[in-house]
Design a protein around this motif. Structure first.
Motif, PDB file in Angstrom:
ATOM      1  N   ILE A 105       0.868  -1.179   0.000  1.00 57.15           N
ATOM      2  CA  ILE A 105       0.000   0.000   0.000  1.00 57.15           C
ATOM      3  C   ILE A 105       0.912   1.239   0.000  1.00 57.15           C
ATOM      4  N   LEU A 106       0.841   1.976  -1.088  1.00 55.24           N
ATOM      5  CA  LEU A 106       1.645   3.187  -1.253  1.00 55.24           C
ATOM      6  C   LEU A 106       0.781   4.381  -0.862  1.00 55.24           C
ATOM      7  N   LYS A 107       1.248   5.178   0.142  1.00 52.06           N
ATOM      8  CA  LYS A 107       0.473   6.302   0.633  1.00 52.06           C
ATOM      9  C   LYS A 107       1.200   7.613   0.316  1.00 52.06           C
ATOM     10  N   LEU A 108       0.521   8.468  -0.452  1.00 52.39           N
ATOM     11  CA  LEU A 108       1.042   9.787  -0.804  1.00 52.39           C
ATOM     12  C   LEU A 108       0.138  10.818  -0.149  1.00 52.39           C
ATOM     13  N   SER A 109       0.587  11.359   0.983  1.00 50.36           N
ATOM     14  CA  SER A 109      -0.211  12.281   1.782  1.00 50.36           C
ATOM     15  C   SER A 109      -1.508  11.590   2.195  1.00 50.36           C
ATOM     16  N   ASP A 110      -2.677  12.099   1.729  1.00 55.28           N
ATOM     17  CA  ASP A 110      -3.957  11.504   2.123  1.00 55.28           C
ATOM     18  C   ASP A 110      -4.522  10.564   1.071  1.00 55.28           C
ATOM     19  N   ILE A 111      -3.705  10.160   0.122  1.00 53.28           N
ATOM     20  CA  ILE A 111      -4.150   9.245  -0.951  1.00 53.28           C
ATOM     21  C   ILE A 111      -3.433   7.911  -0.797  1.00 53.28           C
ATOM     22  N   SER A 112      -4.238   6.823  -0.809  1.00 52.56           N
ATOM     23  CA  SER A 112      -3.685   5.465  -0.701  1.00 52.56           C
ATOM     24  C   SER A 112      -3.796   4.775  -2.049  1.00 52.56           C
ATOM     25  N   ILE A 113      -2.710   4.086  -2.447  1.00 54.81           N
ATOM     26  CA  ILE A 113      -2.660   3.397  -3.735  1.00 54.81           C
ATOM     27  C   ILE A 113      -2.252   1.953  -3.485  1.00 54.81           C
ATOM     28  N   ALA A 114      -3.076   1.019  -3.977  1.00 56.98           N
ATOM     29  CA  ALA A 114      -2.775  -0.414  -3.835  1.00 56.98           C
ATOM     30  C   ALA A 114      -1.880  -0.869  -4.978  1.00 56.98           C
ATOM     31  N   VAL A 115      -0.922  -1.774  -4.686  1.00 56.22           N
ATOM     32  CA  VAL A 115       0.070  -2.229  -5.667  1.00 56.22           C
ATOM     33  C   VAL A 115      -0.130  -3.717  -5.922  1.00 56.22           C
ATOM     34  N   GLU A 116      -0.075  -4.060  -7.232  1.00 56.35           N
ATOM     35  CA  GLU A 116      -0.144  -5.479  -7.613  1.00 56.35           C
ATOM     36  C   GLU A 116       0.726  -5.685  -8.843  1.00 56.35           C
ATOM     37  N   ILE A 117       1.579  -6.743  -8.829  1.00 60.54           N
ATOM     38  CA  ILE A 117       2.465  -7.060  -9.946  1.00 60.54           C
ATOM     39  C   ILE A 117       1.966  -8.362 -10.564  1.00 60.54           C
ATOM     40  N   GLU A 118       1.622  -8.309 -11.853  1.00 55.66           N
ATOM     41  CA  GLU A 118       1.071  -9.513 -12.502  1.00 55.66           C
ATOM     42  C   GLU A 118       1.368  -9.484 -13.989  1.00 55.66           C
ATOM     43  N   ASN A 119       1.878 -10.647 -14.500  1.00 59.53           N
ATOM     44  CA  ASN A 119       2.152 -10.795 -15.928  1.00 59.53           C
ATOM     45  C   ASN A 119       3.001  -9.660 -16.486  1.00 59.53           C
ATOM     46  N   ASN A 120       4.091  -9.372 -15.756  1.00 55.29           N
ATOM     47  CA  ASN A 120       5.039  -8.344 -16.191  1.00 55.29           C
ATOM     48  C   ASN A 120       4.370  -6.973 -16.344  1.00 55.29           C
ATOM     49  N   GLU A 121       3.369  -6.675 -15.476  1.00 58.31           N
ATOM     50  CA  GLU A 121       2.650  -5.416 -15.517  1.00 58.31           C
ATOM     51  C   GLU A 121       2.403  -4.931 -14.086  1.00 58.31           C
ATOM     52  N   ILE A 122       2.597  -3.618 -13.877  1.00 58.44           N
ATOM     53  CA  ILE A 122       2.401  -3.003 -12.554  1.00 58.44           C
ATOM     54  C   ILE A 122       0.996  -2.434 -12.526  1.00 58.44           C
ATOM     55  N   HIS A 123       0.183  -2.874 -11.535  1.00 59.23           N
ATOM     56  CA  HIS A 123      -1.166  -2.363 -11.366  1.00 59.23           C
ATOM     57  C   HIS A 123      -1.215  -1.477 -10.126  1.00 59.23           C
ATOM     58  N   LEU A 124      -1.535  -0.204 -10.321  1.00 59.94           N
ATOM     59  CA  LEU A 124      -1.721   0.742  -9.213  1.00 59.94           C
ATOM     60  C   LEU A 124      -3.182   1.149  -9.192  1.00 59.94           C
ATOM     61  N   THR A 125      -3.838   0.960  -8.020  1.00 54.66           N
ATOM     62  CA  THR A 125      -5.269   1.226  -7.921  1.00 54.66           C
ATOM     63  C   THR A 125      -5.529   2.260  -6.825  1.00 54.66           C
ATOM     64  N   GLU A 126      -6.258   3.338  -7.212  1.00 53.67           N
ATOM     65  CA  GLU A 126      -6.641   4.387  -6.263  1.00 53.67           C
ATOM     66  C   GLU A 126      -8.149   4.413  -6.132  1.00 53.67           C
ATOM     67  N   GLU A 127      -8.644   4.545  -4.916  1.00 52.22           N
ATOM     68  CA  GLU A 127     -10.082   4.594  -4.673  1.00 52.22           C
ATOM     69  C   GLU A 127     -10.473   6.013  -4.273  1.00 52.22           C
ATOM     70  N   ARG A 128     -11.456   6.584  -4.976  1.00 50.35           N
ATOM     71  CA  ARG A 128     -11.946   7.928  -4.699  1.00 50.35           C
ATOM     72  C   ARG A 128     -13.435   7.870  -4.395  1.00 50.35           C
ATOM     73  N   ARG A 129     -13.923   8.823  -3.585  1.00 45.55           N
ATOM     74  CA  ARG A 129     -15.335   8.922  -3.233  1.00 45.55           C
ATOM     75  C   ARG A 129     -15.839  10.335  -3.486  1.00 45.55           C
ATOM     76  N   ASP A 130     -17.029  10.445  -4.078  1.00 42.98           N
ATOM     77  CA  ASP A 130     -17.683  11.743  -4.212  1.00 42.98           C
ATOM     78  C   ASP A 130     -18.234  12.155  -2.859  1.00 42.98           C
ATOM     79  N   ASP A 131     -18.276  13.475  -2.562  1.00 36.69           N
ATOM     80  CA  ASP A 131     -18.835  13.963  -1.309  1.00 36.69           C
ATOM     81  C   ASP A 131     -20.356  13.856  -1.379  1.00 36.69           C
ATOM     82  N   LEU A 132     -20.899  12.875  -0.671  1.00 36.55           N
ATOM     83  CA  LEU A 132     -22.320  12.584  -0.785  1.00 36.55           C
ATOM     84  C   LEU A 132     -23.186  13.605  -0.063  1.00 36.55           C
ATOM     85  N   ASP A 133     -22.610  14.330   0.962  1.00 34.85           N
ATOM     86  CA  ASP A 133     -23.404  15.240   1.788  1.00 34.85           C
ATOM     87  C   ASP A 133     -23.395  16.682   1.297  1.00 34.85           C
ATOM     88  N   VAL A 134     -22.583  16.999   0.338  1.00 28.96           N
ATOM     89  CA  VAL A 134     -22.441  18.379  -0.124  1.00 28.96           C
ATOM     90  C   VAL A 134     -23.340  18.614  -1.325  1.00 28.96           C
TER      91      VAL A 134
END
Length: 569
Positions: free
Chosen positions: A87-116
């Motif tokens: 899990i790579l964390k850049l300030s308040d953003i978390s990025i999941a890391v996965e290595i598969e079939n000679n390819e780097i997968h970086l996944t970031e999860e974002r949420r819309d502000d539901l109350d605004v």
């Protein structure tokens, strides 16, 4: 090897939106802007936060000097290898890391502000982009400025830091060495410097003997060192030049001090006639101040003979022929370009007035000064002549007429002096009498013969029969004033130094005293800077007090100095 960056955005309705980007060129920069290939939406992320690089088909992450740092699996890193499950964390953003079939997968999860509300979110965005939202209010600015002033100008100086903020201006060059030590002069903050602090370094004369009594009797005078010496104005006005400071007392001096002999003086325009200090006794211990208006009493009592008319005539005889003398040939300006140097026989007189005494000793001259030295010299030279050590005698017809300044004396020249004490004394006494009564010394000096019962050859051979009255020529005729001759060197001497009856060039008597009166000075100087006049204040010619000699090899405490000053007063 390739890199795939996937963003999972969870919408308000719970659905997930997936957006992917692929990269096959390394290094890949991730950040908020700048040269970043992958852009993140957090304000806490640096413009260029991290770099993804591949070495030997192995992926690595590198921190690009980010402001908030890089964390891998909750551990802060500078660079590290990426593996599946990290899990790579850049300030308040978390990025999941996965290595598969000679390819780097970086996944970031974002949420819309539901109350605004969308409109409220838009207003917040507009406000954030407005310049006014970033400018503090006037109230906050005033409070902040007041806090800065309090810290810089009150709190820090009290604890000994930034004391210069209390200074009212730059200090003069005279006090630069104590510029950082306020306590050297100021006993208390925001209080005037006491006189005792000034006296710890400067030991000065009083302005007048009666001044301490006058100050104590006239409290409204409020006179102190700081009255006239105003510091913290840079290298200007350390001595206040305003005549008003002087006239505040001297304009009504007869009322302030009824016992005074001084006259009330408001300015130079109302200044009384100058008074010269004339010697009353032969030893120069008593002086009388005589006004220049009293020309009958204003005579030079110096016992010396000087004929200005003879010296200033055109074509007078000099050592190398005819010369024309000017005032500056004898009266030379000193190195300070203020005072005139005293007349020196060696420098000013000797070239025209040699002190030779015998044609048989043509290159010999008696020393100028003490008559006893003159006689000792004569005795020694005639003794050497008698022993054959003197100059060779020359033909009588060439030297039977001897030239002396102002006289022509005929004397028979003898070629041989028999070496006996009687003969040597006789020759010495004869030459001595010629020098002190007829030639050389007699031309300029007043000589007196010593009264003895027997003044012939049996008189004591170590002493002269004559003595000279000491000239004691004053270096200053107005000791209470200062004058700069250098400031007037473009003006002819005769323009100021003359009498109503005759000029210097017509003077035949030493008693003539050619001192310029105040009317001469007022032709150019005035209390006001009116057209054609030089504005002249009191301190241009007068000093309030003078420095006393102080032995700096002796360490003196402030108490010792103050006690000595009180005794002197």
């Amino acid at each position: 090897m390739k890199l795939k960056y996937t963003i999972h955005t969870i919408k308000k309705n719970g659905q997930t939106e997936i957006k992917s980007s692929q990269f096959d060129t390394f290094p890949i920069v991730i950040g908020r802007g700048g040269a970043s290939a992958i852009l993140l939406e957090s304000k806490l992320v640096s413009l260029e936060h991290v770099s993804i690089q591949v070495s030997d088909n192995v992926p690595y992450v590198y921190d690009l000097d980010s402001s908030s740092g890089v964390f891998l699996n909750n551990a802060k890193i500078v660079n590290a290898r990426l593996k599946t499950g990290d899990i790579l964390k850049l300030s308040d953003i978390s990025i999941a890391v996965e290595i598969e079939n000679n390819e780097i997968h970086l996944t970031e999860e974002r949420r819309d502000d539901l109350d605004v509300d969308p409109e409220e979110q838009a207003n917040k965005l507009v406000t954030a982009l407005s310049i006014e939202s970033h400018i503090p209010t006037l109230r906050n600015l005033c409070l902040g400025f007041a806090g800065i002033v309090a810290i810089l100008f009150f709190i820090l100086p009290v604890i000994g830091v930034n004391k210069g903020s209390w200074s009212s201006g730059p200090i003069s060059n005279n006090h630069k060495m104590i510029e950082q030590d306020c306590s050297a002069c100021h006993e208390k903050a925001f209080h005037a410097v006491p006189d005792s602090k000034c006296m710890s370094c400067h030991v000065m004369t009083d302005h007048s003997p009666t001044l301490p009594r006058l100050i104590s009797a006239n409290e409204d005078l409020d006179i102190s060192c700081a009255t006239c010496h105003t510091e913290h104005n840079g290298n200007h006005h350390l001595v206040d030049q305003a005549s008003a400071l002087c006239s505040s007392c001297h304009g009504d001096i007869t009322n302030i001090n009824p016992e005074t002999k001084l006259e009330n003086i408001d300015s130079f325009d109302s200044h009384p006639q100058f008074k010269a200090s004339i010697r009353k006794d032969s030893e120069g211990k008593e002086f009388a101040r005589i006004s220049l208006e009293d020309r009958e009493s204003l005579t030079d009592p110096t016992p010396i003979k000087l004929n200005h008319k003879v010296h200033l005539e055109k074509g007078i005889r000099g050592p190398e022929g005819e010369v024309d003398l000017n005032c500056s040939d004898c009266h030379r300006l000193g190195k300070d370009r203020k005072v005139i140097e005293p007349i020196s026989f060696e420098r000013d007189c000797k070239s025209c007035h040699p002190l030779s005494f015998d044609d048989r000793l043509p290159n010999k001259e008696v020393p100028h000064g003490d008559p006893n030295l003159v006689y000792s010299y004569l005795y020694a030279e005639y003794a050497k002549l008698a022993l054959g050590g003197g100059s060779s005698p020359k033909e009588d017809e060439e030297f039977n007429v001897r030239r002396k300044p102002g006289f022509t004396v005929e004397r028979e020249t003898s070629k041989v002096v028999t070496f006996t004490k009687s003969n040597i004394s006789k020759e010495s006494r004869s030459a001595e009498e010629q020098l002190f009564t007829k030639t050389a010394c007699q031309l300029c000096h007043v000589s007196v013969e010593v009264s003895i019962e027997n003044k012939d050859v049996n008189f004591d051979g170590t002493q002269s029969r004559f003595k000279l009255l000491t000239p004691e020529i004053p270096s200053k005729w107005f000791p209470a004033s200062t004058f700069s001759h250098g400031a007037h060197d473009e003006v002819q001497c005769e323009s100021c130094h003359n009498l109503a009856t005759h000029s210097v060039a017509e003077s035949t008597s030493t008693k003539d005293l050619f001192l310029p009166g105040i009317e001469t000075c007022q032709e150019c100087h005035s209390a006001t800077a009116s057209s054609g006049f030089i504005k002249s204040n009191c301190v241009m010619c007068h000093s309030y007090h003078e420095s006393l000699t102080m032995n700096h090899n002796e360490k003196r405490s402030l108490k010792d100095i103050v006690v000595s000053l009180n005794k002197r007063k």
